[in-house]
Design an enzyme around this catalytic site. Structure first.
Site, PDB file in Angstrom:
ATOM      1  N   ASP A  13      11.216 -13.323 -32.214  1.00 50.04           N
ATOM      2  CA  ASP A  13      10.848 -13.984 -30.949  1.00 50.04           C
ATOM      3  C   ASP A  13      11.940 -13.891 -29.894  1.00 50.04           C
ATOM      4  O   ASP A  13      12.100 -14.793 -29.069  1.00 50.04           O
ATOM      5  CB  ASP A  13      10.484 -15.471 -31.188  1.00 50.04           C
ATOM      6  N   LYS A  16      11.360  -9.148 -27.407  1.00 50.90           N
ATOM      7  CA  LYS A  16      11.312  -7.681 -27.544  1.00 50.90           C
ATOM      8  C   LYS A  16      10.143  -7.089 -26.772  1.00 50.90           C
ATOM      9  O   LYS A  16      10.254  -6.031 -26.169  1.00 50.90           O
ATOM     10  CB  LYS A  16      11.178  -7.287 -29.027  1.00 50.90           C
ATOM     11  N   GLY A  41       4.368 -11.356 -32.871  1.00 50.78           N
ATOM     12  CA  GLY A  41       3.633 -11.732 -31.668  1.00 50.78           C
ATOM     13  C   GLY A  41       4.486 -11.339 -30.486  1.00 50.78           C
ATOM     14  O   GLY A  41       5.475 -11.997 -30.187  1.00 50.78           O
ATOM     15  N   HIS A  42       4.167 -10.208 -29.858  1.00 52.14           N
ATOM     16  CA  HIS A  42       4.972  -9.719 -28.741  1.00 52.14           C
ATOM     17  C   HIS A  42       4.271 -10.046 -27.431  1.00 52.14           C
ATOM     18  O   HIS A  42       3.186  -9.557 -27.165  1.00 52.14           O
ATOM     19  CB  HIS A  42       5.222  -8.213 -28.896  1.00 52.14           C
ATOM     20  N   GLN A 226       9.908  -8.933 -35.742  1.00 50.58           N
ATOM     21  CA  GLN A 226      10.759  -9.968 -36.347  1.00 50.58           C
ATOM     22  C   GLN A 226      12.222  -9.719 -35.952  1.00 50.58           C
ATOM     23  O   GLN A 226      12.452  -9.117 -34.921  1.00 50.58           O
ATOM     24  CB  GLN A 226      10.592 -10.033 -37.880  1.00 50.58           C
TER      25      GLN A 226
END
Ligand code: IMP
Length: 442
Positions: A13, A16, A41-42, A226
């Site tokens: 988080d 990225k 989750g990007h 991650q």
């Protein structure tokens, strides 16, 4: 032409998605995911639109870019197709020409998701706090050689043989260990073969495609998911995810020679967060932590869970950047610290009566680490519209310069808000473009 690894240097988080989106617009032709799965989750904000991508590389928002899901990714076909449809519904063009999926990527089945959730219950106090997306059980089957790969779904007879064997074992676990109903082979087979049919236009030998692109002098961007401290080998095991999250995962997970990885950039927030269980030496279980959570909207983009918040850990960060061989790093969410009187960062730990300055890699009890902090004066000015380093408040510049010195790796960019343009390039040592072009030998 260069290839660049962009990886998370904390517990995930780090922002990225935003950087990959930015770089894929200007500096990349191919964007490759090589590990993890839909546990990621990007988040990418484009004007008034917010996209949260879990499995599909963040380059998908730029037309003309090739997006690749490599063999090291654990692919949930439901999630993959749901994401494709969601993007299409919002007008983003996605098809088998701009999105490729490795035939060798392992498939996450319903039994993996169920086992992920059941195993967490059995772990009790030792639970990891997984995303419940079936990641661990899928990678476990990969290592045990009982998994099925995307290519297997395209051959119904072969799929039947492999799935039958896998389910026989998993159903024994469901029934006799977890006291749950078994899964029915024909139902599962029909479902996954039908999904395989829908995946087919995207499937191919992505390793060969990415290597050919590199040879053809295309710019390749490897998008880590991650973060380093969640890496299965380098992180705070067992409170980690089940893949190699940094530059270390690229070679195996994208079938790309390690010597062809030209540059690496780590991403880290100006503070630290962690979702799920596990050691977090600089965690703030007080009103400062709560304030950072609210200011930074620190809630999981995959599970919605509140993230644990704390001060930046310069010791862990230096370690994370070193194991991926980072040429530079990016500080994100600097704006979230605005308004704090004092900002702290860990520069060492006290453990067992001793003070250490380096990450204690061989240590089992990370909970025993007590951080040694350095304090910095904060700032009150709104920095979200600042675009030049020189225009930042003096104490923000001093904090960044100190961080760079302490960590020992050049900071190449700062991010001061979620929008694409809310960035401050840093030319003191290396700009991002220079980092990329150095890979050409230019
Ligand atoms: P898993 O990857 O679902 O098995 O979860 C293992 C650990 O990694 C848990 O602590 C999760 O919260 C964490 N994790 C997995 N993916 C992400 C991510 O994208 N960001 C932050 N933490 C993550």
């Amino acid at each position: 032409m260069p290839s660049l690894s962009v990886f998370g240097a904390q517990w995930g988080d780090e922002g990225k998605g935003k950087l990959i989106d930015l770089l894929s617009g200007s500096e990349a032709d191919v964007v490759v995911r090589y590990q993890g799965g839909a546990n990621a989750g990007h988040t990418v904000v484009v004007g008034a639109e917010k996209y949260v991508l879990h499995l599909i590389p963040s380059g998908i928002l730029h037309p003309e870019k090739l997006n690749v899901i490599g063999n090291g990714v654990a692919v949930d076909p439901f999630k993959f197709l749901e994401e494709v449809e969601g993007l299409r519904a919002r007008g983003v063009a996605v098809d088998g020409t701009n999105l490729r999926l490795s035939a060798n990527a392992h498939v996450i089945f319903e039994h993996h998701r169920r086992l992920d959730q059941l195993s967490e219950k059995w772990r009790g106090e030792g639970r990891i706090g997984t995303t419940g997306r079936g990641i661990g059980p899928c990678y476990a089957d990969k290592a045990a050689r009982t998994g099925l790969r995307v290519g297997d779904l395209l051959d119904p007879e072969h799929c039947r043989v492999r799935l039958k064997a896998a389910l026989a074992e998993k159903n024994a676990l469901f029934e006799h260990v977890h006291h749950e109903a078994p899964l029915e082979l024909e139902t599962q087979l029909d479902r996954y073969v039908a999904l395989g049919h829908r995946l087919e236009p995207f499937v191919g030998d992505t390793g060969a495609q990415v290597r050919a692109a590199y040879r053809a002098k295309k710019r390749i961007l490897f998008e880590g998911a991650q973060g380093a401290m969640l890496d299965i080998d380098a992180g705070t095991y067992p409170f980690v995810t089940s893949s190699n999250t940094g530059t270390n995962g690229i070679s195996a997970g994208a079938s790309f020679p390690p010597r062809w990885i030209d540059r690496a950039i780590g991403i880290a927030k100006a503070y630290a967060t962690r979702v799920g269980e596990g050691p977090f030496p600089t965690e703030l279980e007080n009103e400062i932590g709560a304030r950072i959570r609210e200011q930074g909207n620190e809630y999981g983009s995959t599970t919605g869970r509140p993230r644990r918040c704390g001060w930046l850990d310069a010791v862990a960060l230096r370690y994370a950047l070193e194991i991926s061989g980072a040429d530079g790093w990016v500080v994100t969410n600097l704006d979230v610290l605005t308004g704090l009187d004092t900002i702290q960062a860990a520069v060492g730990y006290r453990a067992g009566g001793r003070e250490v300055r380096d990450w204690p890699g061989g240590m089992a009890d990370f909970d025993a680490l007590e951080p040694v902090y350095k304090s910095h004066p904060g700032w009150t000015e709104d920095i979200t519209r600042v675009r030049r380093f020189a225009d930042l408040p003096k104490s923000a510049r001093a904090y960044v310069e100190w961080l760079e010195h302490e960590v020992g790796v050049p900071i190449v960019m700062l991010s001061v808000g979620p929008e694409r343009e809310q960035v401050i390039p840093r030319g003191k040592f290396l700009s991002l473009a220079q980092v990329m072009s150095r890979g050409t030998g230019a």
